[in-house]
Design a protein around this motif. Structure first.
Motif: not given
Length: 196
Positions: A69-97
């Protein structure tokens, strides 16, 4: 309205290829995306998502301490315009709760769709932590299908190999390719261990 998608499949089902395809489709229309992949998976190179079809693209590395969440929020703050259309996650089984909860926050608070791709179960047919939590939290769940390495049934499991021999003991996480893992159906999985 944004949603959290979990797309799971066995090894060789084309999950990473699908991420590359989805990213291309968005970016061809001038719509930026973010791609996350585990820092421990360097099969395609450092900080890259790679498919067995030979395609790869840059990604943002994730370890168990990364706050998505913090990483996406930081990227949004640095972008012009402030828009990310999709977040993609590879090998999501390795994420924690906590990281899966962060994905829900990206969807619910930032209104950005998230597509997480990964394995459902490990080589011992136990759910990964990330998979377990994605199955609980995802708005939409989809199986990416492939066929068994040994017959023509649908593959739903993986067999791990050590020196060409099927094994069902060892560390839960071992990054590998076709020499280490094969997608199989339940029958072929059970047959591989009948003589043991």
């Amino acid at each position: 309205m944004a949603q959290l998608y979990y797309k799971y499949g066995t090894m060789n089902s084309g999950k990473s290829f699908e991420i590359i395809k989805v990213a291309h489709n968005y970016e061809e229309q001038g719509k930026p995306v973010l791609i996350f992949s585990p820092s421990i998976d360097t099969r395609a190179g450092t900080n890259k998502v790679g498919s067995r079809a030979g395609l790869s693209r840059p990604s943002i590395p994730v370890d168990d301490k990364t706050n998505l969440y913090d990483l996406v929020h930081k990227h949004l703050a640095d972008m012009k315009p402030k828009r990310i259309y999709c977040v993609l996650v590879d090998e999501a089984q390795f994420l924690n709760k906590e990281q899966v909860i962060q994905l829900t926050q990206i969807v619910d608070e930032l209104n950005i769709p998230v597509m997480a791709f990964g394995l459902k179960n490990d080589f011992q047919n136990q759910l990964f932590e990330g998979s377990y939590n994605l199955l609980i939290q995802a708005d939409k769940i989809e199986e990416i299908k492939t066929i068994c390495w040994y017959c023509d049934r649908k593959a739903t499991m993986v067999i791990r190999f050590s020196n060409g021999v099927p094994v069902n003991e060892g560390p839960k996480i071992l990054i590998g390719g076709n020499e280490d893992y094969k997608p199989v159906c339940r029958k072929c999985y059970n047959n591989a261990f009948k003589s043991k």
